[in-house]
Design an enzyme around this catalytic site. Structure first.
Site: not given
Ligand SMILES: *[C@@H]1O[C@H](CO)[C@@H](O)[C@H](O)[C@H]1NC(C)=O
Ligand SMILES: *[C@@H]1O[C@H](CO)[C@@H](O)[C@H](O)[C@H]1NC(C)=O
Ligand SMILES: *[C@@H]1O[C@H](CO)[C@@H](O)[C@H](O)[C@H]1NC(C)=O
Ligand SMILES: *[C@@H]1O[C@H](CO)[C@@H](O)[C@H](O)[C@H]1NC(C)=O
Ligand SMILES: *[C@@H]1O[C@H](CO)[C@@H](O)[C@H](O)[C@H]1NC(C)=O
Ligand SMILES: *[C@@H]1O[C@H](CO)[C@@H](O)[C@H](O)[C@H]1NC(C)=O
Ligand SMILES: *[C@@H]1O[C@H](CO)[C@@H](O)[C@H](O)[C@H]1NC(C)=O
Ligand SMILES: *[C@@H]1O[C@H](CO)[C@@H](O)[C@H](O)[C@H]1NC(C)=O
Ligand SMILES: *[C@@H]1O[C@H](CO)[C@@H](O)[C@H](O)[C@H]1NC(C)=O
Ligand SMILES: *[C@@H]1O[C@H](CO)[C@@H](O)[C@H](O)[C@H]1NC(C)=O
Ligand SMILES: *[C@@H]1O[C@H](CO)[C@@H](O)[C@H](O)[C@H]1NC(C)=O
Ligand SMILES: *[C@@H]1O[C@H](CO)[C@@H](O)[C@H](O)[C@H]1NC(C)=O
Length: 702
Positions: A560, A641, A673
């Site tokens: 991320s 995601d 994610h």
């Protein structure tokens, strides 16, 4: 001083376990995962689940257990996966009410024992016994636009899969939005007339009321995607319900603002908020997300958190109490306290609150009286790990469910002076055998504008006379932190046991060090945090404290925002110090930020929109420095995601391959994610470790 109310059987198990084993990805993923422990009202017994996985049968197995809070003894309550949740109920709290995840009569429904057929997959059970002896309960789930509970198993499948949208928020986290939204259903179980029939001690009329019915604008609870039964509460007499929804009059995609609504359980009035932007009781500046509404034991007040910023998801959670008289009054507690609590409960006497807050790389318990003034300093329980959940017992001690880098679940009873450990998974689970506090240490160094904190995790059989390649891990968020907690996604000890010394630094933007440190990352994604990480790497490289870290053969990895930072590092000098890099679901170009769903996020973090403030988006865009990309790079991205879409991973991989940089791309069609499926996670670990170990020389078996 730590007290020890030790459990003889656990000690015997510990003695029998071989000491100091490396934890493999399979062991970490298969080992029992335990829920919080939920005490009954007298605080003598607590229930928790334990779920294990078998890579041989590819099955999970779940059991419900009872923890004796005096002795620490654990007994089996139920072995099987049908019970999905359970609460203590009844005037004496000796009965349980539980949700059976299958329903004899309605495909896709669930059953409430004893005994109600629920025609849809509702969850998040909360309940209270009314004065007349009935049970008023709450469950959440999806509803059709007309308010009827939605059951996917019974829904008609249209011939076309088309989706058509007229406003933003078309998808969120890992699912596309549909007309069915989440709501809170209220129902009542009444005592059955023939109480001799134990399987029908209660009867249910089948009526489920949609408590969000009639609210103008869009309302939804729990707040998606992470909201749960903590987003609502019921008074101890079962008469009144409080719930959170995002501000119904504002577009969900570009505001974080959420309000607490009150509604009678019997649905006799339409729900109304008391802390909305226009509500007369709302404190000045309180315009952001609300959280954790909790009724006082006498039902006369409600304690909750609220942020100021209406587009900032990582603002400070301020602590409020609303008195629910005819004219509601709201007061803030301990205004000056520079911590952002995220869990809340009342003391049984209603005179104080208990909150948990991230604090210096941990999550700790604190308490404060309900009249705490602005300069009040909450009592610090100094917990060593991360509190996952806590409950206050009748004597005002706390039953804490926590974890640490070296233990996946601990249960203990805490007072400000003392901790009585009831259970530690590292002394029970063979997979965790040998893990302990000596596997971890932390350090501070001078960062960009303040001191910065980092964790070190040592591998199996560590000695400071050997050297181990560096694994330099970077957390996501960016407003988040590496904490002293157990993770099944980024498990620091599992990385270390591949033969690395893991260094996990909390640079500018991290939480748990005060609000100014968190806030300072706004508009500075590639500057202060990068500088903090460079200085952290140099500290490890040059300090005589770390002769055992082989920085020349190091690797860096992150997911991320951590993946963004790895990509930024790849284009900058620090990238040349690593032998290999790993980006999981990262940002390749900050100009692509509008492919996400939560528009408030980058409009805050980049201080404006792409069209009015384009420089802010371009300044720290990793792809501007693609010419410099040279370090071997492993790229992972999940297709579901929608936070950072899979095209970011494909983009990065295409560029690396075109530049001739050694690289691999790992895709999971069914992951968002986070990689959650254990079989997928096993592949994730093996392929990443195989790639980086080949460059670092780490000896871990993959
Ligand atoms: C909690 O459980 C214990 C053990 O079953 C029981 O003796 C006690 O009565 C329960 N507490 C209450 C309030 O019922
Ligand atoms: C795995 O779980 C499935 C579904 O519950 C069950 O049918 C099957 O027998 C289990 N397999 C093993 C080997 O336990
Ligand atoms: C639960 O049942 C399963 C399957 O019969 C068994 O393998 C497991 O050991 C049992 N768990 C407990 C805690 O008894
Ligand atoms: C759950 O419901 C199923 C039937 O749908 C039943 O066979 C099973 O015994 C129930 N389990 C429990 C623990 O209530
Ligand atoms: C609500 O809408 C659903 C889907 O169209 C329908 O099946 C259901 O019967 C409706 N409920 C009522 C009370 O009209
Ligand atoms: C007890 O209740 C169950 C469920 O409502 C019902 O099926 C059963 O007939 C009842 N038994 C007696 C003896 O009343
Ligand atoms: C928020 O959303 C609304 C409606 O979709 C839009 O008109 C407005 O410009 C957005 N605000 C910002 C700051 O993006
Ligand atoms: C708040 O006030 C504004 C301006 O008067 C109005 O447009 C809006 O509808 C009000 N919102 C609520 C929730 O009352
Ligand atoms: C809580 O106690 C710990 C351990 O003594 C300390 O390091 C930490 O700074 C304290 N936190 C606060 C907010 O007082
Ligand atoms: C297991 O973890 C607990 C707390 O998380 C810690 O206090 C204890 O020392 C650990 N056990 C061993 C054997 O290291
Ligand atoms: C802080 O970081 C910025 C951006 O990288 C850099 O220009 C500045 O020199 C750094 N300041 C200090 C004191 O390290
Ligand atoms: C941009 O930053 C300024 C100054 O800190 C602040 O006043 C403004 O609200 C910010 N705008 C956004 C959209 O975050």
């Amino acid at each position: 001083m730590l007290g020890l109310r030790s459990c003889a059987s656990a000690a015997a198990v510990l003695a029998a376990l071989p000491h100091v084993l490396a934890i493999t990805p399979e062991q970490m993923l298969a080992a029992p995962r335990r829920s919080e422990a939920i005490p009954n009202r007298s605080g003598t017994l607590a229930a928790f689940t334990s779920t294990s996985y078998s890579f041989d049968t590819h099955n999970t197995s779940t059991s419900w257990n009872l923890l004796d809070l005096n002795t620490g003894d654990i007994s089996l309550l139920y072995n099987g996966s049908e019970i999905s949740e359970m609460i203590w109920i009844g005037p004496t709290d000796t009965s349980v009410l539980y949700v059976n995840g299958t329903n004899r009569e309605v495909d896709g429904g669930v059953e409430l024992y004893m005994v109600a057929s629920i025609p849809a997959p509702l969850s998040g059970l909360k309940a209270a016994v009314t004065q007349s002896g009935a049970i008023n309960f709450l469950m959440n789930g999806q509803r059709y636009p007309n308010g009827t509970a939605y059951n996917e198993a019974l829904a008609e499948t249209p011939a076309s899969t088309a989706r058509l949208y007229d406003s933003i928020y078309v998808r969120h986290w890992d699912r596309w939005l549909t007309p069915e939204t989440f709501t809170l259903f209220a129902g009542t179980l009444t005592p059955a007339s023939d109480s001799s029939n134990s399987s029908s001690a209660w009867s249910f009329s089948g009526e489920l009321r949609d408590l969000l019915a009639g609210i103008e604008g869009q309302a939804e609870t729990p707040v998606q995607p992470f909201g749960d039964s903590g987003d609502y509460d019921i008074t101890p007499d079962g008469s009144t319900v409080a719930f959170l929804t995002k501000a119904p009059e504002l577009p969900y995609a570009n505001y974080t603002a959420s309000y607490i609504f009150l509604v009678p359980h019997d649905g006799s009035a339409v729900a109304a908020p008391f802390n909305c932007h226009n509500c007369s009781a709302t404190p000045e500046n309180a315009r952001g997300a609300s959280a954790a509404p909790r009724f006082s034991p006498d039902g006369s007040s409600i304690a909750y958190f609220q942020m100021d910023g209406e587009t900032y998801e990582s603002d400070k959670n301020k602590i409020y109490i609303a008195r629910l008289d005819d004219s509601i009054t709201v007061t803030e507690l301990a205004d000056d306290w520079d911590r952002s609590p995220d869990q809340l409960r009342w003391a049984p006497d209603g005179q104080s609150l208990f909150v948990a807050a991230k604090d210096v790389g941990r999550e700790r318990l604190f308490s404060l009286p309900i009249d705490a003034g602005a300069d009040y300093v909450p009592t610090n329980y100094s917990d060593p790990g991360v509190i996952a959940a806590f409950h206050i017992l009748p004597d005002s001690s706390a039953l804490v469910s926590s974890s640490s880098i070296y233990s996946s679940r601990d249960f203990y009873i805490a007072t400000p002076e003392d901790k009585t450990w009831l259970f530690t998974s590292n002394s029970t689970d063979p997979e965790l055998s040998g893990l302990g506090p000596e596997d971890v240490s932390d350090f501070w160094y001078q960062g960009n504008f303040t001191t910065v904190h980092g964790w070190i995790v040592y591998p199996e059989s560590f000695t400071d006379t050997s050297t181990y390649p560096l694994a330099f891990l970077i957390h996501g968020g960016p407003q988040s932190a590496w904490l002293n907690s157990w993770s099944t996604r980024w498990n620091l000890r599992t990385w270390a046991d591949q033969g690395y010394v893991v260094v996990a630094i909390n640079p500018t933007g991290s939480t748990s060090y005060g609000q100014a440190f968190t806030d300072a990352i706004q508009n500075n994604w590639g500057s202060y945090p990068y500088d903090d990480l460079v200085k952290g790497w140099e500290h490890i490289n040059s300090s005589e404290e770390f002769p055992y870290v082989d920085t020349a053969n190091g690797i860096a990895a992150g997911a991320s925002y951590g993946g963004y930072m790895v990509n930024w590092i790849q284009g900058h000098d620090l990238g040349r110090e690593f032998q290999a890099l790993v980006t999981h679901d990262g940002v390749t170009s900050t100009l692509n930020q509008y492919t996400t769903e939560e528009l408030w996020f980058m409009q805050h973090d980049f201080n404006g929109t792409l069209w009015d403030n384009r420089d802010n988006y371009e300044r720290y865009d990793p792809i501007r420095y693609a010419r410099n990309f040279a370090t071997p790079h492993f790229v992972v991205h999940g297709s579901k995601d929608y936070r950072l879409p899979v095209s970011e991973g494909v983009f990065l991989f295409n560029v690396l391959q075109e530049l001739g940089v050694d690289s691999r791309f790992l895709n999971f069609p069914d992951e968002g994610h986070w990689v959650l499926n254990r079989e997928n996670s096993r592949v994730w670990h093996h392929e990443i470790f195989r790639f980086i170990n080949a460059y670092s020389g780490a000896s871990g078996s993959t």
